[in-house]
Design a protein around this motif. Structure first.
Motif, PDB file in Angstrom:
ATOM      1  N   GLN A 170       0.658  -1.056  -0.571  1.00  0.00           N
ATOM      2  CA  GLN A 170      -0.176  -0.071   0.290  1.00  0.00           C
ATOM      3  C   GLN A 170       0.994   1.206   0.156  1.00  0.00           C
ATOM      4  O   GLN A 170       0.821   2.718  -0.493  1.00  0.00           O
ATOM      5  N   LYS A 171       1.432   0.774   0.919  1.00  0.00           N
ATOM      6  CA  LYS A 171       2.333   2.025   0.767  1.00  0.00           C
ATOM      7  C   LYS A 171       3.977   1.665   1.659  1.00  0.00           C
ATOM      8  O   LYS A 171       4.835   1.253   2.274  1.00  0.00           O
ATOM      9  N   LEU A 172       4.904   3.063   1.115  1.00  0.00           N
ATOM     10  CA  LEU A 172       6.336   2.645   1.823  1.00  0.00           C
ATOM     11  C   LEU A 172       6.187   4.055   2.764  1.00  0.00           C
ATOM     12  O   LEU A 172       6.343   5.512   2.362  1.00  0.00           O
ATOM     13  N   ILE A 173       6.896   4.146   4.358  1.00  0.00           N
ATOM     14  CA  ILE A 173       6.871   5.152   4.825  1.00  0.00           C
ATOM     15  C   ILE A 173       8.476   4.843   5.194  1.00  0.00           C
ATOM     16  O   ILE A 173       8.675   4.404   5.395  1.00  0.00           O
TER      17      ILE A 173
ATOM     18  N   GLU B 237       3.765  -1.067   4.144  1.00  0.00           N
ATOM     19  CA  GLU B 237       2.477  -0.863   4.813  1.00  0.00           C
ATOM     20  C   GLU B 237       1.870  -1.779   3.798  1.00  0.00           C
ATOM     21  O   GLU B 237       2.119  -1.540   2.598  1.00  0.00           O
ATOM     22  N   PHE B 238       1.200  -2.602   3.701  1.00  0.00           N
ATOM     23  CA  PHE B 238       0.239  -3.929   3.033  1.00  0.00           C
ATOM     24  C   PHE B 238      -0.837  -3.491   2.652  1.00  0.00           C
ATOM     25  O   PHE B 238      -1.893  -2.825   3.942  1.00  0.00           O
ATOM     26  N   ILE B 239      -1.340  -3.600   1.843  1.00  0.00           N
ATOM     27  CA  ILE B 239      -3.135  -3.452   1.250  1.00  0.00           C
ATOM     28  C   ILE B 239      -4.204  -3.810   2.472  1.00  0.00           C
ATOM     29  O   ILE B 239      -5.094  -3.736   2.296  1.00  0.00           O
ATOM     30  N   ASP B 240      -3.793  -4.741   3.242  1.00  0.00           N
ATOM     31  CA  ASP B 240      -4.876  -5.398   4.382  1.00  0.00           C
ATOM     32  C   ASP B 240      -4.657  -4.592   5.815  1.00  0.00           C
ATOM     33  O   ASP B 240      -4.911  -5.109   6.856  1.00  0.00           O
ATOM     34  N   GLY B 241      -3.707  -3.411   5.188  1.00  0.00           N
ATOM     35  CA  GLY B 241      -3.215  -2.264   6.411  1.00  0.00           C
ATOM     36  C   GLY B 241      -2.237  -2.982   7.425  1.00  0.00           C
ATOM     37  O   GLY B 241      -1.859  -2.664   8.866  1.00  0.00           O
TER      38      GLY B 241
END
Ligand code: NAD
Ligand code: MG
Length: 380
Positions: free
Chosen positions: A166-169, A248-252
């Motif tokens: 979902q996202k790289l932080i 962060e992955f798509i499942d949270g």
């Protein structure tokens, strides 16, 4: 036995790499060491690590070292020496740890030979990311990040399908000026800017950390390494530098990689991947950490970070202009010729001067880097 070629052996990453290799003598040998001009340290390294040859870019210094060292080690010189080593040297892994644009050409030579590149030199991906990614695919070269944030992300992604991201932080310490106001930044001096709270690094990256351009360059680096866009790459301030980044992955679900700040760890991982080796580095004592905190970055105060996001979105030649302008401005600041807030000002000036164009080839990248430097030098 794997053979390692180190670009920038006298730098902060280079020296840490040699410390890692000292403990792994049964697994790695050193093909060659290369430096810009620090022949005193290189001479010691040659005696200790016995490379097959070395490169000193500064021709005069190269001659001086060859005289001092006699036939113990062959010394190549000039940028041609760097290209000769990467193009024709007998090695398995390139540890690319030059600082700045100078890392681009030798890194490309190594990619064209399909080598593993342990990449510390983030500027290579910033100025020529699209080209580098294409060349790696074409020649089957493997790009393994050394930068601690990207190593963290890379480690979090082992065994994961990229489509689930979902996202790289990326975490950022916030540098020495995290708690200063933008107004305070007008008058900070060189000594304060070089006083990084958590990491001991080369001067250029230390100033980049104080302006947060380092995080900006890393956002662009992550874009090319992991194939995500602006909306999917965030930065969070984490002053303790224990969590080196998150995915962060798509499942949270969110994964993180933690360790006390020590570049030896990501350096070793870039060499050992997919294996892991035992070592004597300081291990992380969780109860001792007390607390881990996180904040939103202030894009108004750290304008360089915002500029890097902007050029990443624009793409094309803009990141190359930003990088060249930043290198010029940081060098002027290090020489005491400009003030801290003139660094983003200088970058803005260069970005306004030149037009962007998409999908630049290598010639255009060299030409743009040169023109940007010339233009800025003529305006100081
Ligand atoms: P540094 O200034 O300490 O060392 C740079 C090295 O490159 C030296 O060995 C120097 O001789 C050589 N060099 C410099 N200019 C050169 C030139 N024009 N031609 C050939 N050789 C040249 O830098 P560093 O802190 O080790 O950083 C190296 C790279 O790694 C940078 O791109 C930096 O952003 C990246 N990096 C560093 C750290 C760190 O902890 N220091 C962490 C992450 C990424
Ligand atoms: Mg980093």
């Amino acid at each position: 036995m794997k053979r390692i070629l180190i670009l920038g052996s006298t730098g902060s990453i280079g020296v840490n790499t040699l410390k890692v290799l000292k403990e792994l003598k049964d697994k790695y040998t050193i093909e060659a060491l290369t430096v810009n001009s620090n022949i005193d340290l290189l001479e010691k390294q040659i005696h200790e690590y016995l490379p097959n040859y070395a490169v000193v870019v500064d021709e005069q210094k190269a001659k001086e070292l060859q005289q001092r060292i006699g036939n113990k080690c062959r010394i190549l010189s000039g940028e041609e020496g760097l290209v000769e080593a990467t193009k024709n040297g007998n090695y398995d892994i390139l540890l690319s740890a030059l600082v700045g644009f100078a890392g681009l050409r030798p890194t490309i030579e190594s990619i064209k030979r399909g080598k593993r590149i342990a990449l510390a030199n983030k500027e290579t991906l910033v100025v020529a990311g699209e080209l580098i990614v294409d060349l790696c695919k074409q020649y089957g070269a493997e790009l393994i990040p050394v930068d601690s944030e990207h190593s963290a992300i890379f480690q979090c992604l082992v065994g994961e399908d990229k489509s689930y991201i979902q996202k790289l932080i990326l975490t950022a310490s916030g540098g020495p000026f995290l708690h200063k106001s933008k107004d305070d930044l007008k008058n900070v001096n060189l000594e304060e800017a070089l006083d990084h709270p958590n990491w001991k690094m080369g001067n250029k990256i230390t100033i980049d950390s104080a302006t947060m351009m380092n995080k900006g360059l890393e956002v662009i680096e992550a874009h090319w390494l992991f194939g995500l866009n602006k909306e999917n790459i965030d930065v969070v301030i984490h002053p303790q530098s224990i969590i080196h980044s998150f995915v962060e992955f798509i499942d949270g679900s969110i994964k993180a990689q933690l360790s006390v700040p020590d570049m030896k760890l990501p350096i070793q991982y870039a060499l050992s991947y997919p294996d892991r080796f035992n070592n004597e580095f300081t291990h992380t004592n969780l109860p001792k950490l007390a607390e881990l905190t996180f904040y939103e970055p202030d894009y108004n105060k750290f304008e360089c970070l915002k500029l890097a996001y902007d050029v990443m979105e624009e793409g094309g030649i803009s990141p190359c202009i930003l990088n060249a302008a930043n290198e010029v401005a940081v060098s002027k600041f290090l020489q005491g010729n400009i003030k801290f807030l003139q660094i983003p000002e200088t970058i803005n000036k260069a970005l306004l001067k030149f037009e962007n164009h998409k999908h630049p080839d290598l010639e255009t990248i060299y030409e743009t880097d040169r023109k940007t430097r010339e233009y800025l030098e003529s305006t100081f």
